[in-house]
Structures are given as C-alpha cells and as structure tokens.
Design a protein around this motif. Structure first.
Motif, short mmCIF file in Angstrom:
data_model
loop_
_atom_site.label_atom_id
_atom_site.label_comp_id
_atom_site.label_asym_id
_atom_site.label_seq_id
_atom_site.Cartn_x
_atom_site.Cartn_y
_atom_site.Cartn_z
N ILE A 37 -1.06 -18.17 -47.23
CA ILE A 37 -0.71 -19.52 -46.77
C ILE A 37 -1.88 -20.48 -46.98
O ILE A 37 -1.70 -21.64 -47.37
CB ILE A 37 -0.29 -19.47 -45.29
N ALA A 38 -3.08 -19.98 -46.74
CA ALA A 38 -4.27 -20.83 -46.89
C ALA A 38 -4.44 -21.31 -48.33
O ALA A 38 -4.79 -22.47 -48.57
CB ALA A 38 -5.52 -20.07 -46.43
N VAL A 39 -4.20 -20.41 -49.28
CA VAL A 39 -4.34 -20.80 -50.70
C VAL A 39 -3.34 -21.89 -51.04
O VAL A 39 -3.68 -22.88 -51.70
CB VAL A 39 -4.15 -19.57 -51.61
N LEU A 40 -2.11 -21.75 -50.57
CA LEU A 40 -1.09 -22.77 -50.85
C LEU A 40 -1.41 -24.07 -50.12
O LEU A 40 -1.17 -25.17 -50.63
CB LEU A 40 0.28 -22.24 -50.41
N ALA A 41 -1.98 -23.94 -48.92
CA ALA A 41 -2.28 -25.14 -48.12
C ALA A 41 -3.38 -25.99 -48.73
O ALA A 41 -3.41 -27.21 -48.56
CB ALA A 41 -2.67 -24.72 -46.70
N CYS A 42 -4.32 -25.36 -49.45
CA CYS A 42 -5.45 -26.12 -50.00
C CYS A 42 -5.18 -26.57 -51.42
O CYS A 42 -6.10 -26.93 -52.13
CB CYS A 42 -6.74 -25.30 -49.93
N TRP A 43 -3.91 -26.56 -51.84
CA TRP A 43 -3.54 -26.86 -53.24
C TRP A 43 -4.06 -28.22 -53.69
O TRP A 43 -4.55 -28.39 -54.80
CB TRP A 43 -2.01 -26.81 -53.38
#
Length: 535
Positions: free
Chosen positions: A99-105
C-alpha cells in the motif's frame, strides 16, 4: 506446518531482489521504478497469504520452520519460524508495504529510485525481525531496518527548518538523528544482554548457541533476570514507544514522508511490543511478573498523557502521532495483565493500530499533497469539497476511537477485560483513555470537515482519485472484518498466547522453587574462572 518451499525466506528476501532490480533500472525511469517496486511488494503480499492459508490453528508450535547452520563455530544459525503471535504482524507488514508503494506514486518526485530501494530494504528488515528465532539473526534484522528508516526521514522528510543548539538545521535531519540515537542506545544494551545470555547458556550446558527456543528452557535466578529484563526493556520500550521514552516519536512522525510515517506507526513500533512478548516475558518470567505493576502504571500514564497532548495539537499529523502513544499504552497494559484476554487484546490492538493509524497517516498525507499544510486551522468544511475523502477519514477516525463494529473496539474491549480481571482500578483509568480519544479525534474531525468553507484555497481541491481509493479500500475491508468477525484472528493466536502464559507461570514457579533451596545447583551460574571462549 513445514513447507518444502522456504516461504519465510522468500517473503523476507524477495524485496531485496526487487531492490537489486531497481538498482539496474535507469534513475529517470520513474514509472518503471514504481511499477517494479509495486509488483515486488504485491507478489510478496500474495505469497505471505500462504502463511494464513496453511497456518495450523490447533498448535502453539512454531510453523514454517527453516534452519541452516550459519556460523557453527559461534553457534549462530539462520533460524526462522512464526506462531500465532507473529503471523499477523508479518501479514500486516507485507500488506502495508504494498500500500505504501502505491500511496507514494505521485508524492515522491526526487531520488525516486533511492527512495524505493530504501522502502524494499526496510521491508526485509521488518519481516526478518518477526520471523527470526536466533537472537543474533534477530539483532541483525533489528539494526538493519534503522538505516533505510534514517534515510527515509532524513532525505525525503518535510523541508522545514528548526533551531538546534542555536543553529538552524533541517527538521527532518534532526528527527532522523534523534530516532537513530534513541534506538541505538536501547539496542546496545540489548546486545550486551544477549551476550550475557549466550555465555550463561554455555555455562549451563557447555553449548554455544543463539537459538531462542533453547534459551526458553534456561532457568535464570531472579536477580540476573531483573538486570537482563531491564536491558531488553529499554530497547523495546523506546521502540514502542512507552512514556517517558516517547519523545523521538512525534518528531519522527511529523517530519517523515507519508509512507515513512505509515510504516513507522504500523510496523516499526510493533517491534517493541512484539519484543516484550517474544523475548522479555518467556526469557525472564520472574522479572516480567515483578514488573507487571510499574509497567502497567507507565502504560496508563501513556494512555492519558498521549490523549491529553493529542487534544491540544494544531497539526493533524502530530495529533495522530501522539494518539499512537495513547494507543500503544493499551497494548502494553493488556500484555502485562498476563491474562489470555489481555494478551490477545494486546496483539489484536497491535494490528488494529497498524491499520487505523497507518490509514490516518495516509489520508493526512493525501490532503498535505494537495495543500502542503497540516494545520487544522487551515481547513474547515472539507466534507463539502471532498465528500469521498471525508467518508474515508470518518471510518478511520471511528476505528481509531474504538466504535463498536470496527476493529478498535474488539482490541480495546479485550485489553480492558483482561486488565479488569487482575486490577479493576487500572481498567477504570484506562477506560477514560477511550473517552479522551473520542474527544480529540471527533473534535479534530469537526474542525476540519464540518461547517462552511472559510479558506478559499480549499474550494478547488479535487476529491480522491481512483488510485487513492484503491490505496484506502483494503484498509477499510480489514477494519470492518476484524470489527465484525474477529474469530479467525483470535483463533490463530489463542494457542500461542495460552502456551506463552503457561510457560511464563511454569518457569517462574521453577525459579522460585530453586531459590527456596530445593535445587540451587540447577541454576546456570557463570563459572568462577569465567566462561570458556568459543573456538
């Protein structure tokens, strides 16, 4: 259940393989870098679901065991395994990293490659801590995750400045240094305690080993337990963080980038609470039972203090940070009640805090990305401008304050029930923390989302994008699932919790018998001439 496929090793080190792939990808290919990181973390999460599917619920034994001699001359093994206590912490880590990777897109635009490498490196360290069954291996993972978190805060944190010893410096650098120093102080004392255990075990058995499962059978005299317990306590209490060791937390949370705050709150803080369950309580049962009273008092102070300080915060992110001090007070209170209900509530509350506070940091980050301010006074009437955002924020707020039907209620109820069984006044005082949490969270929500839009800068703000909804939806599902049907979660942790408490009380009784003169020679004392050196 033991697998032919080393599933734990795969989950731990696959992110490192992904980090290696990122190293060989062009630094300006941001889309490719993000896609690789997302694919790696999603695959890691999907593979980790095998742990949930194949986990046997009728045993307290460690499962998915892997054991390889690493440095035989020093008794160091590459030993991994999970039980009902660590299962959900591993799943929480893999879920929130994806989720963090997608959130920092779109959030991170500078040094994207280095940022994602740090994130994947951090995931390896975090999962390793929850799976290690060798104290040397545990310590390596514990220290490894310091480096990427230091870089995440120090490089990609907020650009504000602050005065330190009369000189201006970036606040993110100050916070990163403070985080590392606090953690290192505790870690070094824990390392000394690990070495004492290492030589103590050899003194008793003639075998050099860092094997945690073998240490569980070691009976130590109470005075030695007390010193070792204090060394471990300092390391874990700083990481939790318990009051009064919490001062690094608000700074680190406030200055870290959004995903740094998410992983810090959701996973890194749990390493401290997990450490108490996995190491302090079973290794030093007499000292743990003796510390029950004063640790519970510290937990109560943390619950009330965190809530009161959160109430007066002007910055939403700092408010959520101080709420963590309060919530983790509940975790510690339930744990040191030494009842099945209390410990199960404590573990469930670790997961709940990871979901709800992680989600709150995500939604705060989303509004910060639009307005570049987190001050409550800058907002008002946001429910009219961003209705979908307001709805998600409300769900996470209610989850955080423990509304029945959501996850927070189940965890807090079990903690209070387990505490009430052994100390009714403590349970009553802790219950006031629930009321204070409702006050500061709902008051903040009212000021940000209700009323008229008074600040013209907020009028044109776009509501949540599809990507942001996809980021938040899994968290809503988990929050509702635990709140409505917690049985699958409790069912998997119950045998491990019961076994842990049985072990603590049984070992404690044995030590008491030995100290009463019924078998003093069975204690593992140091040899007068000192321990034999390992070859």
């Amino acid at each position: 259940m033991d697998h032919a496929f080393p599933v734990l090793s795969f989950i731990i080190f696959f992110p490192l393989v992904g980090a290696l792939a990122l190293v060989f990808t062009g630094k300006d290919q941001h889309k490719a870098l993000r896609s690789i990181a997302l694919a790696v973390t999603v695959v890691d999460f999907l593979v980790s679901l095998v742990l949930y599917r194949d986990f046997q619920t009728n045993t307290a034994a460690f499962q998915f065991l892997e054991r390889v001699e690493w440095i035989p001359s020093l008794g160091i093994t590459y030993s991994l395994g999970i039980d009902g206590i660590s299962l959900y912490l591993v799943l929480l880590t893999t879920l929130l990293t994806a989720i963090a990777v997608l959130a920092c897109w779109t959030d991170i635009q500078v040094k994207v490659k280095e940022f994602l490498v740090c994130l994947l490196f951090l995931e390896t360290g975090m999962i390793g801590v929850f799976c290690a069954l060798d104290l040397f291996l545990f310590y390596v993972f514990w220290e490894v995750m310091l480096i990427p978190m230091y870089l995440l805060i120090g490089i990609w944190g907020t650009p504000t400045m602050r005065k330190v010893f009369g000189r201006e410096m970036p606040a993110r650098v100050y916070s990163a240094i403070k985080f590392v120093i606090f953690t290192m102080v505790g870690s070094l004392l824990m390392l000394v305690a690990i070495l004492v255990l290492y030589f103590q075990y050899h003194s008793a058995t003639g075998v050099y080993t860092f094997d945690l499962l073998k240490y569980y059978d070691l009976n130590l005299p109470t005075h030695l337990q007390s010193w070792l317990f204090l060394a471990f306590f300092l390391a874990f209490a700083i990481k939790v963080p318990m009051w009064p060791f919490h001062t690094w937390l608000p700074d680190a949370h406030t200055e870290a980038p959004t995903v740094g705050s998410v992983l810090l709150a959701a996973v890194l803080l749990k390493m401290g609470t997990y450490g108490f369950l996995r190491y302090s309580m079973p290794l030093f049962p007499n000292a743990s039972l003796a510390a029950m009273g004063w640790i519970s008092v510290l937990a109560l102070i943390g619950i009330i203090y965190g809530a009161w300080v959160a109430m007066v915060q002007k910055d939403v992110k700092r408010l959520v940070a101080f709420s963590s001090v309060s919530h983790l007070g509940f975790v510690m209170l339930g744990m040191f009640a030494f009842t099945i209900q209390g410990v199960e509530g404590s573990i469930l509350q670790m997961i709940n805090h990871g979901l709800s506070t992680g989600a709150l940091f995500l939604v705060v980050g989303m509004i910060y990305e639009r307005r570049h301010t987190r001050l409550i006074a800058e907002y008002g009437g946001m429910a009219k401008v961003m209705p979908a955002y307001a709805a998600f924020f409300m769900i996470f707020t209610l989850s955080s304050i423990g509304l029945p039907g959501l996850n927070g209620f189940v965890g807090e109820f079990l903690v209070l029930l387990g505490t009430f069984l052994v100390n009714k006044p403590f349970a009553v005082v802790a219950a006031t923390g629930v009321i204070f949490a409702a006050v500061y969270m709902l008051w903040m929500y009212q000021r940000v989302f209700f009323g008229e839009v008074t600040n013209p800068k907020n009028l044109g703000l776009p509501d949540l994008s599809l990507r942001e909804v996809v980021v938040l939806l899994p968290l809503v599902v988990c929050i509702g699932w635990i709140g409505v049907y917690p049985k699958p979660f409790l069912q998997r942790m119950e045998p491990s919790v019961a076994h842990l408490l049985d072990k603590v009380h049984a070992k404690s009784a044995v030590v008491v018998e030995l100290e009463q003169g019924k078998g003093e020679k069975q204690f593992a004392w140091f040899k007068a001439e000192g321990p034999e050196k390992p070859r």
